[in-house]
Design a protein around this motif. Structure first.
Motif: not given
Lengths: 415, 395, 325
Positions: A114, A116, A128-130, A132, A134-137, A140
């Motif tokens: 991750p 983040d 970059n949105d997809n 991420n 389950d809330g973890r980036q 990039v």
């Protein structure tokens, strides 16, 4: 005899076990933010562009002198297979660039670190949105590449074509004109032995007719739109304007050497084409795809190996890469692609490369080529589709029939 | 049934001559033996007759027709190899039938399938099957027809090789040292079988050997070869009794003819080294000669009989008789041993008490059996009548 | 053949050493024999260990993996799925197409290399000027790295610029998609393979040919056999055992050949050259499905074992037939 071989076997098991353990324990945390990290990317081997990109990347060492970057080079054709194998075995480069469909499987398998904290300060854009999950980036954007129709001005002039075609019919006509001038008309990938690249650029055709691989719930491979895209692809091949059998490196070389009029290729390649001096920027012209709808884009993702030996340093690098300084440094070598932040095109660059503007335009409208909701199955899906497309162009299979077969086979496989 | 004529036949490999000026005429139905030490070119000569080796120069003709350029199969010959050259993957019957099979083979039989069918069909033809059976009977091979060569003894293999050559009824049989791989006893037996075969088939044979016993017992005519040149052509009796030169004299006989360097003056012949008189009243011009005497024509002198003194050096008992080596001259009493005596003379005679080591004897020679050779050329004097003087042997 | 000494030796010969041992059996002898036996095991231990570590263990692991859904990116984390992989593999066309491709490729390659290799061996076994040069030229492909051969062939096969199509163009014949047309893909790959591998057959057959006694050729000439009859009746039977072994080797090698096929077509066009080995690779690395790949591998193992057994049975029968005569 028997007891001896058993003893041998148990010794082997112990040895193997020890190796596995050693490999697994590779994930120990090294000194935070120092030491050497390896960076895996096939782009290092791209003629012209690769060196410039590496030079830009290593500027990171100026801001973080404690960390040294080391190249890990693999040609594109073997890149994905090799990276999967290495990472599956708990090894592999510390930080790497992967195709978005490969990113999805690695993310699902929990093999990505991750990021983040590393990207907290960055002004990441929507690309970059997809990444991420389950809330973890978990990654990039390295670059999001669009596909456009590219023309070699010299060849087109020789063939008497004054502007790039806007429909498939015009494309065929233009290609035939080039053929009459003794040159090749148009080329794209079309062989299963270039699967990795073909899967990457084929979706432009079906998306160009409004198609997609799924509606988020179920596969839509045999949709009217996809069939129309495959039909257009077949028409182009049936017309005889494509040098069949040329792989990407061959037809790109031909294009640079003024032997081929047109290709459909991505922004990264476009920059490569003009990077080694064989083809000047003025002679490379670009236009939107000759299809009714915008095509697909593909994303290259920058990610960190969860089993890497120096994850902190790797994350430091990612931090730098998405920072304003990093983005500006990387911008020229990534040409006309969309990057992780909305860093504008380098002015000098835009001026020198008039073809780049088309890509920027296209980047605003085109869609991801990944099958929505089936991201981790992208490979089997693309393989199933392309196997049928190959039959369409070599065995004269009807596109509708081919897509129906692919749909059925994949539904069965993925259920 | 050819009368063979060799007209100045030569053969060379690269630049090296192996056969030089080979000229001879051989009548039909002769049993000709090419005899000589190994490397003398006799096998090469045979291979040229067979057509297995090219003739470099000159001509070989059968019944007046030059055969230099004919393929072996066009020469109506059979060839028996030293190693027998049996086809290891065929049975005895197939080996014997092979020449007949090939004789009946037509080029179009090479077509796939046809080939196998036709080969079987030819083998079943009565004339082929009967001929094979007949030849096998003649050579007592009937019980072995289904065997492979590797399960046969040496003598049996030899007979299969003969059978294979016999089956086509050739007019000329060529045999290349066919007995050299057999043991002594079997060799004697096969010798008489081959002689019997020659009498029965009444065809010409050319037989190559380095074994003078084979040559003497089987041949009707012998050509002695040395270093690619003909030394003598003649019947076994002529070759033995009237050797044309010192080579033939030494080569034929076991041991060969004694050749003692001698000097003739006024018909008196003396040993060149010990000075003892060997012969008187010889019809010779004065000069240096080699005094030739077969061992069986030399004997111990009777008591009181004159003759050259000699010292016995070796004695070999052969049962009924003795071969003794003697050195002409008497040992120096003071030195205890002979010094610089004449060459060793072998005598073949009945056992005698004085024939022991260091025994001192006197020798006597059968004058009618003495042959003289010129010391410089090695040629016999006078040249034997009836034996053509080979051109190649005169320097 | 090695088994000839195991079960083909006449009983008398086999029992001789046993009898020789009997009277000598005493206390000292027994321990000495035991030491000898241990020493024997010590000698073969490294080989056995090597085989176990590098062959048996991976083999068993592979078979075990074929009953799981292991993925490439998590090779050890597969869950057991019973015979699901086998059921899905055996019911899908891909496996059977791949088996067919393997059979076609193997048959054609073996036939091609054996015929061409034997013909070349016969040719260079004759005495003529420049024979040594021709021999080395003919052996050359075998010495070339496979990757180089594949790349050169790929270039020559190229549809628009390749040497073959240019040649055909000069003759006025249209171009062929050697590597892209499903009707030609297999033939093109086979041709490249045969070119690369036939020198091996040539060299082995040449060695066998040189053991044919020159007198046999002469005997055949005297007996009036023409060249073809000499070859079929005399040379071929002599070569038969060599050719059987070479054919077995070629078969095994063809079943497992990877690089040249992968580099030329990667299994295409339309899977026509997707042999079992390529299939395993693609399933494992491109589809990342190790479980299914292991399944295909296990099935391939069964196929090659079957082929080898058939060959050995034929060989044994031939040997017995030979010995009976």
């Amino acid at each position: 005899m028997i007891s001896r071989s058993l003893r041998g076997a148990s010794l082997a098991v112990i040895t193997t076990g020890a190796l596995v353990l050693t490999a697994c324990s590779g994930g120990g945390d090294g000194e935070a933010g120092s030491g050497a990290i390896t960076f895996g990317n096939w782009q290092w081997l791209e003629t012209g562009r690769g060196d410039a990109m590496w030079e830009a990347v290593t500027e990171f060492e100026d801001s973080e002198p404690e960390i040294q970057l080391e190249k890990s080079e693999t040609p594109f054709a073997q890149y994905a297979d090799k990276l999967n194998t290495e990472i599956g075995a708990g090894a592999g480069p510390d930080v790497f660039v992967v195709l978005d469909r490969q990113f999805a499987t690695l993310a699902e398998a929990g093999l990505l670190e991750p990021l983040d904290d590393a990207v907290a300060d960055a002004d990441l854009n929507a690309t970059n949105d997809n990444l991420n999950i389950d809330g973890r980036q978990l990654g990039v954007t390295w670059e999001q590449v669009s596909y456009a129709l590219l023309g070699n001005r010299t060849v087109l002039e020789q063939a008497g074509v004054d502007q790039l075609p806007t429909t498939v019919e015009d494309l065929i006509a233009a290609g035939e004109q080039a053929g009459e001038a003794g040159l090749d008309g148009f080329a794209v990938r079309h062989q299963m032995n270039e699967y990795n690249g073909w899967a990457y650029d084929f979706p432009s055709w079906t998306y160009g007719y409004g198609g997609s691989w799924s509606d988020g719930e179920r596969l839509t491979i045999d949709s009217e739109e996809n069939i129309a895209g495959v039909t257009a692809y077949k028409d182009v091949f049936d017309s005889g304007i494509v040098p069949v059998g040329d792989d990407a490196s061959t037809f790109r070389s031909k294009f640079k050497q003024d032997q081929l009029a047109m290709i459909i290729d991505n922004s990264g390649t476009a920059l490569s084409l003009v990077s080694d001096g064989q083809l000047s920027s003025e002679d490379l012209i670009s236009a939107p795809l000759p299809f009714p709808e915008p095509g697909a884009h593909q994303k290259l993702v920058l990610a960190v190996n969860a089993n890497g030996e120096n994850k902190e340093a790797a994350k430091e690098f990612v931090s730098w890469a998405v920072s304003e300084e990093g983005q500006t440094t990387l911008r020229p070598s990534l040409g006309a692609s969309v990057l992780a932040t909305d860093v504008p095109l380098d002015e000098e660059f835009s001026e020198a490369n008039p073809w780049a503007e088309t890509f920027v335009e296209l980047g605003r409208t085109n869609l991801s080529g990944l099958p929505d909701g089936f991201e981790t199955e992208a490979d089997p899906i693309m393989r199933g589709v392309l196997e049928q497309v190959e039959r369409v162009i070599t065995e004269d299979l009807e596109p509708a029939e081919a897509m129906r077969e692919a749909q059925e086979a994949l539904e069965q496989d993925l259920s | 049934m050819p009368r063979m004529v060799f007209d100045q036949v030569t053969k060379s490999f690269g630049g090296d001559p192996v056969i030089a000026d080979f000229s001879a005429e051989i009548e039909d139905r002769e049993f000709l033996v090419l005899l000589g030490p190994s490397g003398c070119g006799k096998s090469t000569m045979l291979r040229m007759i067979a057509g297995l080796a090219d003739v470099t120069g000159g001509a070989i003709s059968f019944d007046g027709e030059v055969v230099n350029d004919l393929e072996p199969k066009e020469r109506e010959i059979a060839f028996v190899f030293q190693s027998y050259a049996l086809y290891p993957h065929m049975t005895v019957a197939q080996n014997i039938a092979f020449p007949l099979l090939m004789n009946a083979f037509r080029p179009w039989y090479h077509l796939p399938v046809v080939s196998a069918v036709m080969k079987r069909a030819i083998a079943r033809r009565p004339e082929v099957a009967e001929r094979v059976a007949e030849v096998a009977r003649t050579l007592e091979l009937t019980d072995y027809l289904d065997r492979r060569p590797k399960s046969l003894s040496g003598g049996q293999r030899q007979r299969v090789a003969l059978a294979r050559s016999l089956v086509r009824d050739p007019s000329l049989y060529l045999l290349d040292e066919p007995l050299s791989n057999l043991d002594a006893k079997l060799r004697t037996q096969m010798r008489s079988e081959i002689s019997g075969l020659h009498r029965r088939v009444r065809k010409s044979f050319v037989y190559v050997t380095h074994d003078q016993v084979e040559a003497m017992t089987m041949a009707t005519r012998i050509i002695v070869l040395d270093a690619g040149r003909i030394q003598q052509i003649g019947t076994p009796e002529e070759i033995y009794g009237e050797p044309a030169n010192t080579f033939v004299a030494k080569f034929i006989g076991s041991p060969g003819m004694n050749l003692i360097p001698a000097t003739a003056a006024d018909g008196r012949v003396t040993d060149a080294r010990s000075g003892q008189v060997l012969d008187r009243g010889a019809d010779l011009a004065d000069g240096d000669y080699l005094f030739g005497i077969r061992p069986e024509a030399a004997r111990l002198a009777a008591d009181g009989e004159a003759g050259p003194a000699a010292t016995v050096t070796t004695v070999e008992h052969l049962g009924g008789e003795v071969v003794a080596g003697c050195e002409l001259g008497e040992p120096d009493a003071e030195a205890g041993l002979t010094v610089d005596l004449g060459g060793t003379v072998f005598i073949r005679t009945a056992p005698h008490p004085s024939l022991t080591g260091r025994g001192r004897v006197r020798l006597a020679f059968d004058r009618g059996a003495v042959r003289y050779f010129r010391a410089d050329t090695g040629q016999r004097v006078p040249a034997t009548r009836g034996t053509p003087q080979p051109q190649g042997s005169i320097r | 053949m090695s088994y000839r000494t195991v079960d083909g030796a006449p009983p008398g010969r086999a029992s001789a050493p046993r009898e020789a041992h009997r009277p000598a059996r005493g206390r000292g002898t027994r321990s000495r024999r035991r030491a000898g036996r241990l020493l024997g095991y010590a000698f073969i231990a490294p080989a056995v260990l090597y085989l176990v570590v590098f062959l048996v263990v991976p083999l068993l692991q592979g078979i075990a993996m074929s009953f799981t859904d292991a993925k490439l990116i998590n090779p050890t984390g597969g869950d057991p799925v019973g015979v699901d992989n086998y059921a899905s593999t055996l019911t899908a066309d891909r496996f059977w197409n791949s088996l067919l491709a393997t059979v076609l490729y193997t048959t054609a390659t073996v036939a091609g290399t054996v015929v061409l290799g034997t013909a070349a061996a016969v040719l260079v076994n004759r005495a003529f000027r420049g024979r040594a040069l021709l021999r080395s030229l003919l052996a050359f492909p075998y010495a070339m790295p496979t990757v180089a051969v594949a790349l050169v062939f790929a270039w020559m096969y190229n549809q628009s610029n390749g040497a073959f199509n240019r040649g055909l163009g000069i003759l006025g014949i249209g171009e062929t998609g050697w590597l892209t047309d499903p009707d030609w893909g297999m033939a093109s790959v086979v041709a490249a393979t045969v070119w690369k591998v036939f020198p091996f057959v040539m060299l082995v057959v040449l060695a066998a040919l040189q053991s044919v006694s020159a007198e046999l050729y002469e005997a055949a000439r005297i007996d009036g056999a023409d060249a073809l009859n000499t070859f079929r009746s005399i040379v071929l039977p002599h070569l038969a055992p060599t050719l059987r072994i070479v054919a077995l080797l070629m078969t095994i090698w063809s079943i497992r050949r990877f690089e040249i096929i992968f580099l030329l077509t990667g299994g295409g066009p339309v899977e026509t050259t997707n042999t079992l080995v390529i299939n395993v690779y693609r399933t494992a690395f491109s589809d990342q499905n190790l479980g299914v790949a292991a399944t295909v591998g296990a099935l391939g193992l069964v196929v090659s074992l079957a082929v080898t057994c058939v060959f050995l049975l034929v060989e044994r029968r031939e040997t017995k037939r030979e010995e009976a005569l």
